[in-house]
Design an enzyme around this catalytic site. Structure first.
Site, mmCIF file in Angstrom:
data_model
loop_
_atom_site.group_PDB
_atom_site.id
_atom_site.type_symbol
_atom_site.label_atom_id
_atom_site.label_comp_id
_atom_site.label_asym_id
_atom_site.label_seq_id
_atom_site.Cartn_x
_atom_site.Cartn_y
_atom_site.Cartn_z
ATOM 1 N N CYS A 116 12.595 89.326 35.882
ATOM 2 C CA CYS A 116 11.800 87.919 36.149
ATOM 3 C C CYS A 116 12.425 86.608 36.982
ATOM 4 C CB CYS A 116 11.623 87.647 34.397
ATOM 5 S SG CYS A 116 10.322 89.332 34.588
ATOM 6 N N HIS A 258 8.192 80.930 34.501
ATOM 7 C CA HIS A 258 8.233 82.742 33.645
ATOM 8 C C HIS A 258 7.217 82.246 32.901
ATOM 9 C CE1 HIS A 258 8.811 86.274 34.187
ATOM 10 N NE2 HIS A 258 9.502 86.727 33.335
ATOM 11 N N ASN A 288 3.010 89.694 31.490
ATOM 12 C CA ASN A 288 4.746 88.869 31.603
ATOM 13 C C ASN A 288 3.837 90.268 33.302
ATOM 14 O OD1 ASN A 288 6.636 89.240 33.368
ATOM 15 N ND2 ASN A 288 7.853 88.667 31.087
HETATM 16 N N1 COA Z 1 2.173 94.671 17.432
HETATM 17 C C1 COA Z 1 1.743 95.148 16.239
HETATM 18 N N2 COA Z 1 3.026 95.262 15.467
HETATM 19 C C2 COA Z 1 4.482 95.062 16.732
HETATM 20 C C3 COA Z 1 4.194 95.321 17.680
HETATM 21 C C4 COA Z 1 2.648 95.426 18.730
HETATM 22 N N3 COA Z 1 3.068 95.233 19.229
HETATM 23 N N4 COA Z 1 4.849 95.081 18.689
HETATM 24 C C5 COA Z 1 6.657 94.510 17.733
HETATM 25 N N5 COA Z 1 5.536 95.013 16.758
HETATM 26 C C6 COA Z 1 6.152 94.664 15.447
HETATM 27 C C7 COA Z 1 7.671 95.181 15.236
HETATM 28 O O1 COA Z 1 7.960 96.361 14.834
HETATM 29 C C8 COA Z 1 8.482 94.441 13.509
HETATM 30 O O2 COA Z 1 7.656 95.515 12.718
HETATM 31 P P1 COA Z 1 8.884 94.871 11.368
HETATM 32 O O3 COA Z 1 8.706 94.523 10.445
HETATM 33 O O4 COA Z 1 7.560 96.359 10.353
HETATM 34 O O5 COA Z 1 9.903 96.613 12.394
HETATM 35 C C9 COA Z 1 7.054 93.322 13.869
HETATM 36 O O6 COA Z 1 6.351 93.254 14.466
HETATM 37 C C10 COA Z 1 8.548 92.213 14.455
HETATM 38 O O7 COA Z 1 8.617 92.752 15.863
HETATM 39 P P2 COA Z 1 9.315 91.666 16.826
HETATM 40 O O8 COA Z 1 10.627 92.599 17.429
HETATM 41 O O9 COA Z 1 11.009 90.549 15.400
HETATM 42 O O10 COA Z 1 8.739 90.261 17.270
HETATM 43 P P3 COA Z 1 8.995 89.522 17.659
HETATM 44 O O11 COA Z 1 8.141 88.312 17.160
HETATM 45 O O12 COA Z 1 10.185 89.107 17.785
HETATM 46 O O13 COA Z 1 8.087 89.807 19.463
HETATM 47 C C11 COA Z 1 8.374 90.064 21.365
HETATM 48 C C12 COA Z 1 8.429 90.587 19.626
HETATM 49 C C13 COA Z 1 8.784 91.292 22.386
HETATM 50 C C14 COA Z 1 7.021 89.718 21.687
HETATM 51 C C15 COA Z 1 9.226 88.709 21.674
HETATM 52 O O14 COA Z 1 10.483 89.194 21.332
HETATM 53 C C16 COA Z 1 9.430 88.654 22.841
HETATM 54 O O15 COA Z 1 8.581 88.080 23.523
HETATM 55 N N6 COA Z 1 10.591 88.983 23.632
HETATM 56 C C17 COA Z 1 11.524 88.799 24.450
HETATM 57 C C18 COA Z 1 10.186 89.707 25.725
HETATM 58 C C19 COA Z 1 9.917 89.276 27.296
HETATM 59 O O16 COA Z 1 10.215 88.029 27.468
HETATM 60 N N7 COA Z 1 10.961 89.857 28.399
HETATM 61 C C20 COA Z 1 10.830 90.162 29.614
HETATM 62 C C21 COA Z 1 12.261 89.303 29.941
HETATM 63 S S1 COA Z 1 11.524 87.965 30.800
#
Ligand code: COA
Length: 335
Positions: A116, A258, A288
């Protein structure tokens, strides 16, 4: 180091494939909801290629838009740099494929792998070639077909990514032209390698039935680890760059980060003291797109009339690796 020549952006081109993948579509594919995706990421829809369309095709469209805009022949391009983590194939480089598609006979170039942060690393490489006087027309392209490495059964990753590309042309500035690249701070931190990666398909785990069965040819991500690192580093590197140039967020015309997650962007913007109307966010429409996000966001800012010749702009990114980038510039392209 004082550059021999000022380097400026003189043109911008962007491209996304026409097909949309909406949150409603994803609700039918995995256990997710439009509300969850919107609230946790800010994404409503993303663009996805049709089968057979590759990163070089998107990169070509973005680069070709630049040639048309600047009214220059492909043979005038001296260097083609492509940031991508989804090259058409491991080799030849996507830059070679783009060179051929453009008809940029006589150019040289290569690919840059920084996920990214790929566009910012590529952009800085282009700037160096111009600032040293080595080249006069350098294309810096960010292009990714993330849909080619996403597991559409994994709700944690498939909702985030989209496909797209953008490119800028970097050229020498006239003496005294203030609309040039000012400064940058880029970093890599390999300790984050296991937080976001594609395990198979390289020399460590060449593709095999086993790697496919274990779904090792897809993006694997520890979302929370990436989120925490991105929130901290995007603000940290941006603040450092502003400080060493005697600036604060209030001095900026635009912050173009980004587009990984709306919450990551807003957290960095708050730390910099940037009001929301000076922060470019288009993640809702594109998701993204990895190396494509920053030039696509430049395109959105230009469409909204916010990115103008002379605008003081901060670009910032965090990506897999980890890779981190921040670039300060005055926008040089005509409106
Ligand atoms: N829909 C519904 N629920 C979802 C889900 C989806 N698409 N994806 C994950 N969940 C659930 C998880 O299973 C978890 O459930 P649980 O509490 O029963 O275990 C819950 O949502 C919370 O998951 P978590 O991973 O803590 O969510 P989050 O708030 O951290 O959001 C991301 C997840 C991936 C959106 C977030 O962590 C993120 O944006 N991370 C950075 C990713 C990124 O930018 N990547 C590219 C790098 S440049």
């Amino acid at each position: 180091m004082t550059p021999l020549v000022g380097a400026k952006i003189t043109a911008l081109g962007t491209y996304v494939p026409p097909r949309l993948l909406t949150n409603d579509d994803l609700e039918k594919m995995v256990d997710t909801t439009n509300d969850w995706i919107l609230e946790r990421t800010g994404i409503r829809e993303r663009h996805i290629v049709d089968k057979g369309v590759a990163s070089s095709d998107l990169a070509f469209e973005a680069a070709n838009a630049i040639l048309k805009q600047r009214g220059i022949a492909p043979t005038e391009i001296e260097t083609i740099l492509v940031a991508t983590v989804t090259p058409d194939m491991l080799f030849p480089s996507t830059a070679c494929l783009v060179q051929e598609k453009l008809g940029a006979k006589g150019a040289w170039g290569f690919d840059v792998s920084a996920a990214c942060s790929g566009f910012l690393f590529t952009l800085q490489t282009a700037v160096q070639f111009v600032q040293t006087g080595a080249h006069k027309k350098v294309l810096a392209i960010g292009a990714d077909v993330m849909s080619s490495i996403i597991n559409y059964e994994d709700r944690a990753t498939c909702v985030i990514f989209g496909d797209g590309a953008g490119a800028v042309l970097v050229e020498p500035a006239e003496d005294g032209d203030p609309n040039v690249f000012i400064d940058y701070i880029h970093e890599i931190d390999g300790s984050g390698g296991c937080s976001l990666y594609m395990p198979a398909g390289g020399s460590k785990h060449p593709s095999s039935h086993e790697t496919v069965d274990k779904k090792m040819h897809y993006v694997h991500q520890d979302g929370q680890a990436v989120f925490k690192y991105a929130v901290r580093k995007m603000a940290e590197v941006s603040e450092k760059l502003l400080q060493r140039n005697g600036l604060t967020g209030h001095d900026l015309d635009l912050f173009i980060p980004h587009q990984a997650n709306r919450r990551i962007i807003m957290s960095a913007a708050e730390r910099l003291g940037m009001p929301e109307d000076k922060v470019v966010i288009n993640i809702g429409e594109y998701g993204n797109t990895t190396a494509g996000t920053i030039p696509l966001a430049m395109g959105t800012a230009r469409e909204q009339g916010k990115l103008k010749k002379g605008s003081l702009v901060l670009l910032a990114s965090v990506g897999a690796g980890f890779t981190v980038g921040a670039t300060l510039l005055r926008w040089g392209a005509e409106d």
